[in-house]
Design a protein around this motif. Structure first.
Motif, PDB file in Angstrom:
ATOM      1  N   GLY A  79       0.816  -1.205   0.000  1.00 49.98           N
ATOM      2  CA  GLY A  79       0.000   0.000   0.000  1.00 49.98           C
ATOM      3  C   GLY A  79       0.855   1.261   0.000  1.00 49.98           C
ATOM      4  N   TYR A  80       0.167   2.379  -0.213  1.00 51.21           N
ATOM      5  CA  TYR A  80       0.840   3.689  -0.305  1.00 51.21           C
ATOM      6  C   TYR A  80      -0.028   4.718   0.409  1.00 51.21           C
ATOM      7  CZ  TYR A  80       2.423   8.072  -2.460  1.00 51.21           C
ATOM      8  OH  TYR A  80       2.880   9.353  -2.670  1.00 51.21           O
ATOM      9  N   PHE A  81       0.584   5.486   1.309  1.00 52.59           N
ATOM     10  CA  PHE A  81      -0.139   6.528   2.046  1.00 52.59           C
ATOM     11  C   PHE A  81       0.501   7.882   1.735  1.00 52.59           C
ATOM     12  CE2 PHE A  81      -0.953   2.630   4.234  1.00 52.59           C
ATOM     13  CZ  PHE A  81      -2.223   2.742   4.772  1.00 52.59           C
ATOM     14  N   ALA A  82      -0.266   8.757   1.127  1.00 45.63           N
ATOM     15  CA  ALA A  82       0.259  10.095   0.829  1.00 45.63           C
ATOM     16  C   ALA A  82       0.300  10.907   2.122  1.00 45.63           C
ATOM     17  CB  ALA A  82      -0.636  10.789  -0.185  1.00 45.63           C
ATOM     18  N   TRP A  83       1.377  11.651   2.322  1.00 42.03           N
ATOM     19  CA  TRP A  83       1.451  12.631   3.397  1.00 42.03           C
ATOM     20  C   TRP A  83       1.231  13.985   2.777  1.00 42.03           C
ATOM     21  CZ3 TRP A  83       1.522  12.204   8.575  1.00 42.03           C
ATOM     22  CH2 TRP A  83       1.635  13.415   9.286  1.00 42.03           C
ATOM     23  N   SER A  84       0.140  14.623   3.082  1.00 42.83           N
ATOM     24  CA  SER A  84      -0.794  14.290   4.120  1.00 42.83           C
ATOM     25  C   SER A  84      -2.212  14.542   3.611  1.00 42.83           C
ATOM     26  CB  SER A  84      -0.508  15.166   5.349  1.00 42.83           C
ATOM     27  OG  SER A  84      -1.357  14.846   6.425  1.00 42.83           O
ATOM     28  N   LEU A  85      -3.189  14.027   4.321  1.00 43.02           N
ATOM     29  CA  LEU A  85      -4.563  14.320   3.925  1.00 43.02           C
ATOM     30  C   LEU A  85      -4.802  15.831   3.915  1.00 43.02           C
ATOM     31  CD1 LEU A  85      -7.524  13.333   3.380  1.00 43.02           C
ATOM     32  CD2 LEU A  85      -7.868  13.552   5.858  1.00 43.02           C
ATOM     33  N   LEU A  86      -4.441  16.481   5.023  1.00 40.48           N
ATOM     34  CA  LEU A  86      -4.748  17.904   5.215  1.00 40.48           C
ATOM     35  C   LEU A  86      -3.475  18.715   5.397  1.00 40.48           C
ATOM     36  CD1 LEU A  86      -7.396  17.378   8.066  1.00 40.48           C
ATOM     37  CD2 LEU A  86      -7.924  17.894   5.680  1.00 40.48           C
ATOM     38  N   ASP A  87      -3.473  19.959   4.971  1.00 38.18           N
ATOM     39  CA  ASP A  87      -2.451  20.889   5.444  1.00 38.18           C
ATOM     40  C   ASP A  87      -2.517  20.847   6.962  1.00 38.18           C
ATOM     41  OD1 ASP A  87      -1.790  21.765   2.876  1.00 38.18           O
ATOM     42  OD2 ASP A  87      -3.201  23.450   2.951  1.00 38.18           O
ATOM     43  N   ASN A  88      -1.369  20.860   7.630  1.00 36.36           N
ATOM     44  CA  ASN A  88      -1.431  20.726   9.092  1.00 36.36           C
ATOM     45  C   ASN A  88      -0.238  21.369   9.768  1.00 36.36           C
ATOM     46  OD1 ASN A  88       0.725  18.755   9.126  1.00 36.36           O
ATOM     47  ND2 ASN A  88      -0.765  17.249   8.376  1.00 36.36           N
ATOM     48  N   LEU A  89      -0.115  21.146  11.069  1.00 34.03           N
ATOM     49  CA  LEU A  89       0.968  21.755  11.839  1.00 34.03           C
ATOM     50  C   LEU A  89       2.259  20.992  11.554  1.00 34.03           C
ATOM     51  CD1 LEU A  89       1.415  23.827  14.403  1.00 34.03           C
ATOM     52  CD2 LEU A  89       1.842  21.670  15.572  1.00 34.03           C
ATOM     53  N   GLU A  90       3.160  21.629  10.834  1.00 28.05           N
ATOM     54  CA  GLU A  90       4.418  20.965  10.492  1.00 28.05           C
ATOM     55  C   GLU A  90       5.404  21.136  11.661  1.00 28.05           C
ATOM     56  OE1 GLU A  90       5.329  18.705   8.565  1.00 28.05           O
ATOM     57  OE2 GLU A  90       7.488  18.890   8.587  1.00 28.05           O
ATOM     58  N   TRP A  91       5.019  20.605  12.815  1.00 29.60           N
ATOM     59  CA  TRP A  91       5.858  20.602  14.012  1.00 29.60           C
ATOM     60  C   TRP A  91       6.408  21.987  14.313  1.00 29.60           C
ATOM     61  CZ3 TRP A  91       4.295  16.565  16.459  1.00 29.60           C
ATOM     62  CH2 TRP A  91       3.904  15.435  15.754  1.00 29.60           C
ATOM     63  N   SER A  92       7.695  22.145  14.543  1.00 26.89           N
ATOM     64  CA  SER A  92       8.179  23.471  14.954  1.00 26.89           C
ATOM     65  C   SER A  92       8.133  24.495  13.814  1.00 26.89           C
ATOM     66  CB  SER A  92       9.580  23.384  15.556  1.00 26.89           C
ATOM     67  OG  SER A  92      10.379  22.529  14.811  1.00 26.89           O
ATOM     68  N   LEU A  93       7.848  24.035  12.590  1.00 19.85           N
ATOM     69  CA  LEU A  93       7.681  24.997  11.492  1.00 19.85           C
ATOM     70  C   LEU A  93       6.252  25.535  11.442  1.00 19.85           C
ATOM     71  CD1 LEU A  93       9.738  23.210   8.676  1.00 19.85           C
ATOM     72  CD2 LEU A  93      10.463  25.086  10.177  1.00 19.85           C
ATOM     73  N   GLY A  94       5.431  25.089  12.377  1.00 20.30           N
ATOM     74  CA  GLY A  94       4.068  25.615  12.468  1.00 20.30           C
ATOM     75  C   GLY A  94       3.267  25.362  11.189  1.00 20.30           C
ATOM     76  N   PHE A  95       2.421  26.343  10.851  1.00 16.59           N
ATOM     77  CA  PHE A  95       1.560  26.176   9.677  1.00 16.59           C
ATOM     78  C   PHE A  95       2.211  26.741   8.411  1.00 16.59           C
ATOM     79  CE2 PHE A  95      -1.232  26.253  13.411  1.00 16.59           C
ATOM     80  CZ  PHE A  95      -1.759  24.969  13.288  1.00 16.59           C
ATOM     81  N   SER A  96       3.499  27.003   8.491  1.00 10.21           N
ATOM     82  CA  SER A  96       4.163  27.652   7.352  1.00 10.21           C
ATOM     83  C   SER A  96       4.389  26.704   6.180  1.00 10.21           C
ATOM     84  CB  SER A  96       5.506  28.245   7.794  1.00 10.21           C
ATOM     85  OG  SER A  96       6.419  27.208   8.151  1.00 10.21           O
ATOM     86  N   LYS A  97       4.315  25.406   6.408  1.00  9.71           N
ATOM     87  CA  LYS A  97       4.550  24.445   5.314  1.00  9.71           C
ATOM     88  C   LYS A  97       3.293  23.618   5.083  1.00  9.71           C
ATOM     89  CE  LYS A  97       8.836  25.712   5.244  1.00  9.71           C
ATOM     90  NZ  LYS A  97       8.811  27.076   4.687  1.00  9.71           N
ATOM     91  N   ARG A  98       2.866  23.609   3.846  1.00 11.80           N
ATOM     92  CA  ARG A  98       1.620  22.891   3.524  1.00 11.80           C
ATOM     93  C   ARG A  98       1.928  21.602   2.771  1.00 11.80           C
ATOM     94  NH1 ARG A  98      -3.152  25.811   3.968  1.00 11.80           N
ATOM     95  NH2 ARG A  98      -2.860  27.977   4.658  1.00 11.80           N
ATOM     96  N   PHE A  99       1.606  20.475   3.397  1.00  9.16           N
ATOM     97  CA  PHE A  99       1.828  19.154   2.802  1.00  9.16           C
ATOM     98  C   PHE A  99       0.520  18.523   2.318  1.00  9.16           C
ATOM     99  CE2 PHE A  99       5.881  19.199   5.104  1.00  9.16           C
ATOM    100  CZ  PHE A  99       6.711  18.362   4.367  1.00  9.16           C
ATOM    101  N   GLY A 100      -0.610  19.171   2.543  1.00 12.69           N
ATOM    102  CA  GLY A 100      -1.894  18.496   2.333  1.00 12.69           C
ATOM    103  C   GLY A 100      -2.264  18.276   0.874  1.00 12.69           C
ATOM    104  N   LEU A 101      -3.039  17.222   0.635  1.00 13.63           N
ATOM    105  CA  LEU A 101      -3.729  17.094  -0.646  1.00 13.63           C
ATOM    106  C   LEU A 101      -4.996  17.943  -0.575  1.00 13.63           C
ATOM    107  CD1 LEU A 101      -3.530  13.295  -1.592  1.00 13.63           C
ATOM    108  CD2 LEU A 101      -1.807  15.075  -1.777  1.00 13.63           C
ATOM    109  N   VAL A 102      -5.398  18.228   0.662  1.00 18.30           N
ATOM    110  CA  VAL A 102      -6.563  19.086   0.887  1.00 18.30           C
ATOM    111  C   VAL A 102      -6.083  20.366   1.554  1.00 18.30           C
ATOM    112  CG1 VAL A 102      -8.758  19.293   2.121  1.00 18.30           C
ATOM    113  CG2 VAL A 102      -8.121  17.102   1.082  1.00 18.30           C
ATOM    114  N   HIS A 103      -6.424  21.493   0.950  1.00 20.36           N
ATOM    115  CA  HIS A 103      -6.058  22.792   1.499  1.00 20.36           C
ATOM    116  C   HIS A 103      -6.920  23.095   2.721  1.00 20.36           C
ATOM    117  CE1 HIS A 103      -6.236  27.235   1.751  1.00 20.36           C
ATOM    118  NE2 HIS A 103      -5.003  27.191   1.272  1.00 20.36           N
ATOM    119  N   VAL A 104      -6.290  23.614   3.769  1.00 22.18           N
ATOM    120  CA  VAL A 104      -7.062  24.030   4.943  1.00 22.18           C
ATOM    121  C   VAL A 104      -6.868  25.533   5.130  1.00 22.18           C
ATOM    122  CG1 VAL A 104      -7.359  23.785   7.443  1.00 22.18           C
ATOM    123  CG2 VAL A 104      -6.808  21.780   6.052  1.00 22.18           C
ATOM    124  N   ASP A 105      -7.971  26.242   5.193  1.00 21.78           N
ATOM    125  CA  ASP A 105      -7.937  27.656   5.553  1.00 21.78           C
ATOM    126  C   ASP A 105      -8.009  27.684   7.083  1.00 21.78           C
ATOM    127  OD1 ASP A 105      -8.667  30.202   6.388  1.00 21.78           O
ATOM    128  OD2 ASP A 105      -9.789  30.620   4.546  1.00 21.78           O
TER     129      ASP A 105
END
Ligand code: BGC
Length: 454
Positions: free
Chosen positions: A398-424
């Motif tokens: 199987g394969y799991f994309a990181w990530s479902l949602l834009d989220n808290l990228e640890w100490s980088l906070g919300f500055s980095k968006r990894f989501g397939l789904v954009h979060v406002d």
């Protein structure tokens, strides 16, 4: 009849997305939860970019039903999430908080109602703060603490959860949390890092043992692997590459599969490298049902005396594309990594448990659309790379994309968006990006979409 595709995937191949508790849930202290080290770290001034915290994050704790519905709309077959230990055992051991456990029971039920298979990670970095106060990963007792917690989760969820992972990326826990200090609990010590690694591995082994006592499905470990390629064939660069590879890729897998640490680690840590009793390796070396591989990038490595303690540095590739976290986009490395695992550790079933990239996604959706062509290309190329490993005989399930949602990228906070789904993050509005649409097509065609260009 189905048209024959060049990119066919094995029957039952799991197409999923991954997330982790502290990065998306919010409400970290709700319903009797105890604080985790990430809660504490995020509220320590100066530790997080822009002072961001996981207090709200994606508000998934309260919106999980909508998020599961969204996963179903996207056609996901599987979802990998983590349990926050301090929701279940607020003090880390002892009293179970039924309300905290209940959240994960409801989440699993919602996933199953939508035909989405859960994969649960027991530990994705959010150690209970109460356990950190007792030494955290430096205290040898943590192997028992972790097994106790794992057992509570198994008893509550194993009837409905077919895939369990003990730890997520122990390398990051020790490198970021105990050696360089950029991640919780923020220590900087070459003496502590190998001790924390060892107890993470013992805890992993103890949880697998606990699972074998009554678990009915499959359990494994998730590591992040980054192939290391020498910048030149000079003896110094080759030795630096071996050190870097031992430190990041073999430090965890050699003990788990071969029952010993790589020799190079003694060279890296010098007098800080401890001796461990042989019996520890019996605990660590538990047979696993699968290995999860998280892959983001590679490193072309050269000798560098100024880089402590590895004396190895990454060489920037002038013609390559780099993501927003400054990681080289290198799909071939994913094929190489999967082949390397099989060659070194044998034919264990594998999952790609994380793969993805942060790119700058324009904050304004164009008529409800968020265009992220670089992420679409990234996914397309990495899924082809996954397919190539399967073609060469890797047992990839199987394969799991990181990530479902834009989220808290640890100490980088919300500055980095990894989501397939954009979060406002102001409104919590979710908008599937083009990459989500693309992934939906890949899933619906069981890989056939990869025949065409992105
Ligand atoms: C972690 C995730 C993280 C991602 C991107 C992995 O190291 O498991 O929690 O957000 O990479 O940095």
């Amino acid at each position: 009849m189905d048209r024959k595709h060049a990119f066919t995937f094995p029957e039952g191949f799991l197409w999923g997305c991954a997330t982790s508790a502290y990065q998306i849930e919010g409400s970290p202290l709700a319903d009797g939860a105890g604080p985790s080290i990430w809660q504490r770290f995020a509220h320590t001034p100066g530790m997080m970019r822009d002072g961001d915290t996981g207090d709200t994050a994606c508000d998934h704790y309260r919106r999980f039903r909508d998020d599961v519905r969204l996963m179903a709309e996207l056609g996901l077959k599987a979802y990998r999430f983590s349990i926050n230990w301090s929701r279940v055992l607020p003090a880390g051991t002892g009293a179970v908080n039924a309300a905290g456990l209940g959240f994960y029971q409801r989440l699993v039920d919602a996933l199953l109602e939508h035909g989405i298979q859960p994969m649960v990670t027991l530990f994705h970095w959010d150690l209970p703060a109460a356990l950190d106060d007792r030494g955290g990963w430096l205290n040898p007792d943590i192997a028992h603490w972790f097994a106790e917690y794992a057992d509570v989760c198994f008893r509550a969820l194993d009837d409905r959860v077919p895939l369990w992972a003990t730890l997520n990326e122990p390398w990051v826990v020790t490198d970021g949390g105990y050696l360089h200090g950029a991640l919780a609990p923020g220590h900087r010590s070459p003496y502590e890092a190998p001790i924390a690694s060892h107890h993470l591995l013992r805890a992993h082994g103890a949880a697998v043992q606990a699972y074998r006592a009554g678990g009915r499905h499959r359990i494994g470990l998730v590591v992040n692997l980054e192939p290391k390629y020498p910048a030149s064939q000079s003896p110094a660069d080759l030795a630096a590459t071996a050190r870097a590879e031992a430190y990041m890729n073999r430090q965890y897998l050699d003990p788990v599969f071969l029952g010993r640490y790589p020799d190079e680690l003694r060279e890296v840590f010098g007098e800080a490298w401890p001796q461990w009793p042989e019996r520890d390796f019996d605990l660590i070396r538990q047979p696993l049902d699968f290995l999860g591989v998280n892959y983001y990038t590679r490193s072309v490595t050269r000798h560098d005396d100024g880089t402590w303690p590895l004396r190895a540095a990454r060489v920037r590739q002038p013609r390559a594309t780099y993501s927003e976290t400054d990681w080289e986009v290198y799909p071939q490395g994913l094929t190489d990594t999967l082949l390397w695992v099989r060659q070194r550790y044998g034919a264990i079933p594998l999952y790609v448990t994380e793969n993805g990239a942060a790119f700058y996604d324009p904050p304004t959706a164009h008529g409800g659309r968020v265009q992220d062509p670089l992420r679409v290309q990234y996914l397309h190329a990495h899924l082809r790379a996954v397919h190539e490993a399967i073609r060469q005989g890797v047992d990839l399930r199987g394969y799991f994309a990181w990530s479902l949602l834009d989220n808290l990228e640890w100490s980088l906070g919300f500055s980095k968006r990894f989501g397939l789904v954009h979060v406002d993050f102001a409104t919590q509005q979710r908008t599937p990006k083009d990459s989500a649409r693309f992934y939906t097509d890949v899933i619906a065609s069981h890989g056939g979409r990869l025949d065409a260009e992105p």
